[in-house]
Motif scaffolding. Structure first.
Motif, PDB file in Angstrom:
ATOM      1  N   TRP A 169       0.836  -1.209   0.000  1.00 43.39           N
ATOM      2  CA  TRP A 169       0.000   0.000   0.000  1.00 43.39           C
ATOM      3  C   TRP A 169       0.867   1.254   0.000  1.00 43.39           C
ATOM      4  O   TRP A 169       0.593   2.211  -0.726  1.00 43.39           O
ATOM      5  CB  TRP A 169      -0.919  -0.010   1.221  1.00 43.39           C
ATOM      6  CG  TRP A 169      -1.878   1.147   1.223  1.00 43.39           C
ATOM      7  CD1 TRP A 169      -3.068   1.237   0.591  1.00 43.39           C
ATOM      8  CD2 TRP A 169      -1.676   2.412   1.882  1.00 43.39           C
ATOM      9  NE1 TRP A 169      -3.643   2.469   0.808  1.00 43.39           N
ATOM     10  CE2 TRP A 169      -2.808   3.212   1.599  1.00 43.39           C
ATOM     11  CE3 TRP A 169      -0.657   2.930   2.680  1.00 43.39           C
ATOM     12  CZ2 TRP A 169      -2.944   4.502   2.080  1.00 43.39           C
ATOM     13  CZ3 TRP A 169      -0.798   4.228   3.153  1.00 43.39           C
ATOM     14  CH2 TRP A 169      -1.925   5.003   2.856  1.00 43.39           C
ATOM     15  N   LEU A 170       1.941   1.223   0.800  1.00 44.38           N
ATOM     16  CA  LEU A 170       2.845   2.374   0.842  1.00 44.38           C
ATOM     17  C   LEU A 170       3.569   2.567  -0.488  1.00 44.38           C
ATOM     18  O   LEU A 170       3.825   3.695  -0.906  1.00 44.38           O
ATOM     19  CB  LEU A 170       3.861   2.214   1.978  1.00 44.38           C
ATOM     20  CG  LEU A 170       3.301   2.425   3.391  1.00 44.38           C
ATOM     21  CD1 LEU A 170       4.326   2.010   4.443  1.00 44.38           C
ATOM     22  CD2 LEU A 170       2.909   3.892   3.598  1.00 44.38           C
ATOM     23  N   LEU A 171       3.896   1.473  -1.166  1.00 45.89           N
ATOM     24  CA  LEU A 171       4.542   1.583  -2.475  1.00 45.89           C
ATOM     25  C   LEU A 171       3.591   2.242  -3.478  1.00 45.89           C
ATOM     26  O   LEU A 171       4.004   3.099  -4.269  1.00 45.89           O
ATOM     27  CB  LEU A 171       4.958   0.196  -2.975  1.00 45.89           C
ATOM     28  CG  LEU A 171       5.551   0.164  -4.391  1.00 45.89           C
ATOM     29  CD1 LEU A 171       6.826   1.005  -4.461  1.00 45.89           C
ATOM     30  CD2 LEU A 171       5.823  -1.271  -4.828  1.00 45.89           C
ATOM     31  N   SER A 172       2.318   1.844  -3.442  1.00 46.80           N
ATOM     32  CA  SER A 172       1.335   2.464  -4.320  1.00 46.80           C
ATOM     33  C   SER A 172       1.230   3.961  -4.034  1.00 46.80           C
ATOM     34  O   SER A 172       1.142   4.787  -4.949  1.00 46.80           O
ATOM     35  CB  SER A 172      -0.026   1.784  -4.120  1.00 46.80           C
ATOM     36  OG  SER A 172      -1.027   2.434  -4.886  1.00 46.80           O
ATOM     37  N   LEU A 173       1.255   4.299  -2.741  1.00 47.21           N
ATOM     38  CA  LEU A 173       1.216   5.712  -2.340  1.00 47.21           C
ATOM     39  C   LEU A 173       2.455   6.447  -2.835  1.00 47.21           C
ATOM     40  O   LEU A 173       2.375   7.564  -3.348  1.00 47.21           O
ATOM     41  CB  LEU A 173       1.112   5.804  -0.815  1.00 47.21           C
ATOM     42  CG  LEU A 173       0.979   7.209  -0.220  1.00 47.21           C
ATOM     43  CD1 LEU A 173      -0.375   7.813  -0.594  1.00 47.21           C
ATOM     44  CD2 LEU A 173       1.128   7.154   1.306  1.00 47.21           C
ATOM     45  N   ALA A 174       3.620   5.808  -2.713  1.00 48.10           N
ATOM     46  CA  ALA A 174       4.878   6.425  -3.161  1.00 48.10           C
ATOM     47  C   ALA A 174       4.858   6.685  -4.656  1.00 48.10           C
ATOM     48  O   ALA A 174       5.294   7.747  -5.125  1.00 48.10           O
ATOM     49  CB  ALA A 174       6.055   5.527  -2.789  1.00 48.10           C
ATOM     50  N   ASN A 175       4.330   5.727  -5.425  1.00 48.07           N
ATOM     51  CA  ASN A 175       4.288   5.880  -6.880  1.00 48.07           C
ATOM     52  C   ASN A 175       3.356   7.007  -7.304  1.00 48.07           C
ATOM     53  O   ASN A 175       3.524   7.597  -8.372  1.00 48.07           O
ATOM     54  CB  ASN A 175       3.858   4.567  -7.535  1.00 48.07           C
ATOM     55  CG  ASN A 175       4.953   3.513  -7.464  1.00 48.07           C
ATOM     56  OD1 ASN A 175       6.137   3.842  -7.365  1.00 48.07           O
ATOM     57  ND2 ASN A 175       4.564   2.248  -7.490  1.00 48.07           N
ATOM     58  N   ARG A 176       2.357   7.319  -6.479  1.00 46.06           N
ATOM     59  CA  ARG A 176       1.452   8.432  -6.780  1.00 46.06           C
ATOM     60  C   ARG A 176       2.016   9.770  -6.313  1.00 46.06           C
ATOM     61  O   ARG A 176       1.926  10.765  -7.025  1.00 46.06           O
ATOM     62  CB  ARG A 176       0.080   8.211  -6.130  1.00 46.06           C
ATOM     63  CG  ARG A 176      -0.705   7.051  -6.699  1.00 46.06           C
ATOM     64  CD  ARG A 176      -2.193   7.149  -6.338  1.00 46.06           C
ATOM     65  NE  ARG A 176      -2.418   7.408  -4.927  1.00 46.06           N
ATOM     66  CZ  ARG A 176      -2.536   6.446  -4.000  1.00 46.06           C
ATOM     67  NH1 ARG A 176      -2.418   5.178  -4.356  1.00 46.06           N
ATOM     68  NH2 ARG A 176      -2.770   6.758  -2.735  1.00 46.06           N
ATOM     69  N   LEU A 177       2.569   9.788  -5.098  1.00 48.53           N
ATOM     70  CA  LEU A 177       2.947  11.059  -4.485  1.00 48.53           C
ATOM     71  C   LEU A 177       4.323  11.573  -4.902  1.00 48.53           C
ATOM     72  O   LEU A 177       4.501  12.783  -5.077  1.00 48.53           O
ATOM     73  CB  LEU A 177       2.909  10.938  -2.959  1.00 48.53           C
ATOM     74  CG  LEU A 177       1.533  10.776  -2.317  1.00 48.53           C
ATOM     75  CD1 LEU A 177       1.658  10.779  -0.796  1.00 48.53           C
ATOM     76  CD2 LEU A 177       0.597  11.894  -2.761  1.00 48.53           C
TER      77      LEU A 177
END
Length: 302
Positions: free
Chosen positions: A66-74
């Protein structure tokens, strides 16, 4: 639970990309021991397991995914924001908010804005006419960046630059009794219907500089907001108007109109662009003012 930081997301993304601490450390310009310490610290600060070991590889847990998905967006947004802020700081990007205190100046402004936008592809232009506290108040309160006005009000924190000279003239239609006249006196307007923009008479030069000093008032005043409708009314004999000579000449091919000098000497005016002194170092703003003066020079030389 600790605060999620940008560098946490960067580490999670790079470890996921490289699949090992050694390769990720190289990408992040860290030593492997330093990155191993950072990985443990992130999990401790966030209070959740982010990775699990599978042989020599680090695999993300569900929370890590989930954090990786957030990192790829932010993270791309952070990079874009920093790039844009640098462009703002260098005066390369922004929205130039222009306030208008001059109804007939829209046509002049269009002639400036169109080529300006080609010159500054990363700058947008927004034109505003209604202000909460008037044009000067809008400029002082940062509601607009540039004020277009024929009547500057000089204040220590504001700078006004004249960019265009023009003459105010009376406009009449082809069937009007004054058609063909070279100049008029205030008394000749006492029997006329004067068509103006919806502006108080104390801010109209035809009153303050021509009629009122002679103690004269027109027979009637009609207020119309748009220049095209105003000139259609004049062309059809519904009244007379006072506009810049250059604007009348632009419309001459569409309507049979005649421009008459106000008094023997005429009424000379200038368009000024006002700005805050604190904005003098914004390159795209300064360039707009410099660019706006170019049509004036061409008009004077023509």
């Amino acid at each position: 639970m600790g605060i999620l930081e940008r560098n946490h997301l960067m580490i999670i993304r790079e470890v996921a990309r490289e699949g090992s601490l050694t390769a990720a450390a190289v990408r992040l310009n860290l030593t492997q021991p330093a990155l191993s310490h950072a990985v443990r610290k992130i999990e401790f600060q966030l209070g959740v397991k982010i990775w699990r070991r599978e042989g020599r590889s680090l695999v993300l847990t569900q929370a890590g995914q989930w954090l990786l998905s957030l990192a790829n967006r932010l993270l791309p947004q952070f990079s874009l924001a920093e790039e844009r802020l640098e462009q703002f700081a260098n005066g390369e990007r922004g929205t130039l908010r222009i306030g208008m205190e001059c109804h007939p100046c829209y046509q002049w402004l269009l002639n400036v804005v169109s080529p300006y936008l080609e010159r500054w592809p990363k700058v947008d232009v927004d034109v505003r006419q209604k202000f909460q506290f008037g044009g000067i108040g809008a400029l002082l309160s940062n509601e607009i960046d540039i004020l277009v006005t024929p009547d500057p009000l000089y204040k220590p924190e504001l700078n006004f630059t004249p960019v265009f000279d023009y003459e105010l003239v009376l406009v009449v239609g082809s069937g009007h009794k004054l058609y063909g006249a070279k100049h008029i006196t205030p008394e000749q307007l006492s029997s006329e219907t004067l068509i103006t923009y919806p502006v108080p008479s104390e801010r109209l030069d035809i009153y303050t500089q021509f009629l009122q000093p002679a103690g004269i008032a027109p027979r009637q005043q009609k207020q119309i907001e748009t220049t095209d409708i105003m000139l259609v009314m004049v062309a059809h004999g519904r009244g007379v108007a006072v506009l810049p000579r250059w604007l009348v000449e632009e419309y001459a091919s569409r309507y049979d109109l005649h421009a008459i000098r106000l008094g023997k000497n005429g009424i000379a005016k200038q368009i000024f662009l006002g700005r805050r002194e604190t904005d003098d170092d914004i390159q795209y703003l300064a360039d707009f003012i410099k660019f706006a003066a170019e049509p004036r020079e061409e008009a004077q030389n023509s």
